[in-house]
Every structure is written in C-alpha cells, then in structure tokens.
Design a protein around this motif. Structure first.
Motif, PDB file in Angstrom:
ATOM      1  N   UNK A 169       0.837  -1.207   0.000  1.00 26.33           N
ATOM      2  CA  UNK A 169       0.000   0.000   0.000  1.00 26.33           C
ATOM      3  C   UNK A 169       0.869   1.253   0.000  1.00 26.33           C
ATOM      4  N   UNK A 170       0.403   2.259  -0.708  1.00 22.47           N
ATOM      5  CA  UNK A 170       0.956   3.620  -0.584  1.00 22.47           C
ATOM      6  C   UNK A 170       2.461   3.678  -0.841  1.00 22.47           C
ATOM      7  N   UNK A 171       2.862   3.311  -2.052  1.00 21.30           N
ATOM      8  CA  UNK A 171       4.279   3.395  -2.390  1.00 21.30           C
ATOM      9  C   UNK A 171       4.647   4.799  -2.878  1.00 21.30           C
ATOM     10  N   UNK A 172       3.694   5.524  -3.451  1.00 16.29           N
ATOM     11  CA  UNK A 172       3.859   6.938  -3.817  1.00 16.29           C
ATOM     12  C   UNK A 172       5.092   7.191  -4.691  1.00 16.29           C
ATOM     13  N   UNK A 173       5.198   6.460  -5.789  1.00 14.44           N
ATOM     14  CA  UNK A 173       6.282   6.730  -6.730  1.00 14.44           C
ATOM     15  C   UNK A 173       6.171   8.168  -7.253  1.00 14.44           C
ATOM     16  N   UNK A 174       7.322   8.818  -7.371  1.00 15.93           N
ATOM     17  CA  UNK A 174       7.368  10.168  -7.920  1.00 15.93           C
ATOM     18  C   UNK A 174       7.051  11.267  -6.937  1.00 15.93           C
ATOM     19  N   UNK A 175       6.911  10.952  -5.652  1.00 21.23           N
ATOM     20  CA  UNK A 175       6.595  12.000  -4.676  1.00 21.23           C
ATOM     21  C   UNK A 175       7.761  12.962  -4.509  1.00 21.23           C
ATOM     22  N   UNK A 176       8.966  12.420  -4.371  1.00 19.37           N
ATOM     23  CA  UNK A 176      10.131  13.291  -4.202  1.00 19.37           C
ATOM     24  C   UNK A 176      10.320  14.178  -5.422  1.00 19.37           C
ATOM     25  N   UNK A 177      10.121  13.599  -6.604  1.00 17.93           N
ATOM     26  CA  UNK A 177      10.250  14.374  -7.835  1.00 17.93           C
ATOM     27  C   UNK A 177       9.240  15.507  -7.883  1.00 17.93           C
ATOM     28  N   UNK A 195       1.616  -9.275  -7.694  1.00 19.82           N
ATOM     29  CA  UNK A 195       1.901  -8.116  -6.854  1.00 19.82           C
ATOM     30  C   UNK A 195       0.706  -7.179  -6.959  1.00 19.82           C
ATOM     31  N   UNK A 196       0.102  -6.855  -5.809  1.00 18.64           N
ATOM     32  CA  UNK A 196      -1.093  -6.012  -5.787  1.00 18.64           C
ATOM     33  C   UNK A 196      -0.797  -4.749  -5.000  1.00 18.64           C
ATOM     34  N   UNK A 197      -0.941  -3.605  -5.660  1.00 22.83           N
ATOM     35  CA  UNK A 197      -0.766  -2.305  -5.007  1.00 22.83           C
ATOM     36  C   UNK A 197      -2.134  -1.810  -4.543  1.00 22.83           C
ATOM     37  N   UNK A 198      -2.254  -1.548  -3.235  1.00 29.89           N
ATOM     38  CA  UNK A 198      -3.520  -1.077  -2.669  1.00 29.89           C
ATOM     39  C   UNK A 198      -3.584   0.447  -2.705  1.00 29.89           C
ATOM     40  N   UNK A 199      -3.431   0.989  -3.880  1.00 34.78           N
ATOM     41  CA  UNK A 199      -3.605   2.423  -4.083  1.00 34.78           C
ATOM     42  C   UNK A 199      -2.373   3.267  -3.876  1.00 34.78           C
TER      43      UNK A 199
END
Length: 218
Positions: free
Chosen positions: A33-41, A74-78
């Motif tokens: 859950x909540x990996x937030x790719x691209x947040x730092x960018x 692999x399941x991403x929960x949002x």
C-alpha cells in the motif's frame, strides 16, 4: 519478534512483513500500500529540498521481497503514483527497467485517491488497473479503509503508526499494521511518506515494524 509474522484472518493465513507489506501464501501474492512513486520528484519541482533515490530504494525493497517469497502476483492497494508531476521520464525510466526484470509477474493496481489525480501508469508497465474493491477470497482489497458489506477489507491510505512510550518522555513512533474486526490497514510501503498515529482500541490488533522485525503491541 520476526521479519515475517503469520496471522490468521478470516481463516486465511497472512504474513505481516517487516518491510511493511503482506504476503498471502495461498495466493502467492504480495500486497503493498501507498508506495507513492514520484513523490520526491513532485516536491523537487516545487523547489523543496527532498531526498534523491527514493524510487530506486522502493524498487530494491520490492526485489528483496520477490526474491524471498514465491510470488505470482503483486497487488498495489492504491497510491502507486503521487501526483500528476510524477508522470515524468525521471520516474518511469527506473520503473520500466524494473518491470522488464519481472516480465511474468502479474501486477494489479487498485486505484487510490492519489492515482485518480495523477492518472494511470503507462501501458508499457503492463499493469492491470482496477477500481476498488477488488474481491479476492474472503477479502475486499481497497485503498480507502471503508467497510465492505460481505468481505473483510484490506486497505491503505492512512499510513498508520503507533507510538511506543518508555520511561519519562521517551517515545518511539513506528509504522504498524492495524488489524480490525471489519477493516485492516497496511502501513505505507514508500520510503518518503508521512504517518498517522493509531490508538490501541478494543478489538483492534496492532503490529509494529522496526529494526527488521514485526511484533504485536496491542
């Protein structure tokens, strides 16, 4: 304390992992859950001084888990992507390279609130993107931690944490799994995310993660 702590939830064995994910042995599935790719960018585009390398660190963490546990899915929960600004070559280049190293892995994204704003990942990532809930076995896989009428919910969104208190004013705040009677919430997997404190309410089991271990505190 262990790096993988099995629990029984609705007559199903789930492993709570110290890397802030769940392994579901019967489904050979990893839940994140909540990996937030691209947040730092996205923050750097706003002129904020934030760390570099968070995308690669998250991918290395996924690689560690996929090598350790037999996974078909692999399941991403949002909240796979953080913001519209995350839709950039700098974010997608390492993601595409990582995806090429796992061509047989089935990847599903259950859209979260950040995904709805950021937009779906590119088709080149080979991901199935669905609207919540994704019903699988006894569970409703969601981003928002709202109860489902027939299934136990596994969700993200809240980035739960629990505060351990020691002598005097000593406090240690750690991410946690929150296992409730109807809804259970995973900690945020991403390395560059905030946390929200969760209380030890009756009927709720809390499992904190830290120093490569998982243990129950309530």
């Amino acid at each position: 304390m262990s790096p993988a702590l099995p629990i029984d939830l609705h007559q199903t064995e789930l492993w709570l992992l110290a890397e802030k994910a769940i392994y579901w042995p019967a489904q050979r599935a990893l839940l994140v859950a909540d990996i937030h790719f691209g947040k730092a960018s996205a923050y750097r585009r706003l002129g904020q001084p934030v760390p570099h390398g968070t995308t690669q660190a998250n991918l290395q963490q996924l690689d560690t888990l996929l090598a350790r546990y037999p996974c078909d899915r692999l399941i991403f929960l949002g909240d796979f992507l953080h913001a519209p600004e995350s839709q950039s070559p700098a974010t997608f280049a390492p993601l595409l390279a990582w995806r090429e190293s796992h061509p047989a892995l089935r990847i599903t994204l259950v859209r979260g609130n950040h995904d709805r704003r950021a937009g779906d990942p590119p088709a080149s990532l080979g991901m199935e993107v669905v609207t919540e809930p994704l019903l699988l076995g006894p569970f409703a896989l969601q981003h928002e931690p709202h109860p489902h009428p027939t299934h136990h919910v596994l969700a993200g969104h809240l980035h739960p944490a629990f505060c351990l208190r020691g002598r005097g004013r000593q406090r240690l705040r750690l991410p946690c799994f929150c296992i409730g009677p109807q809804v259970s919430v995973l900690p945020a997997f991403g390395n560059f995310t905030g946390m929200m404190d969760i209380d030890a309410d009756p009927g709720r089991r809390l499992f904190v993660v830290g120093d490569g271990c998982v243990w129950q505190v309530a």
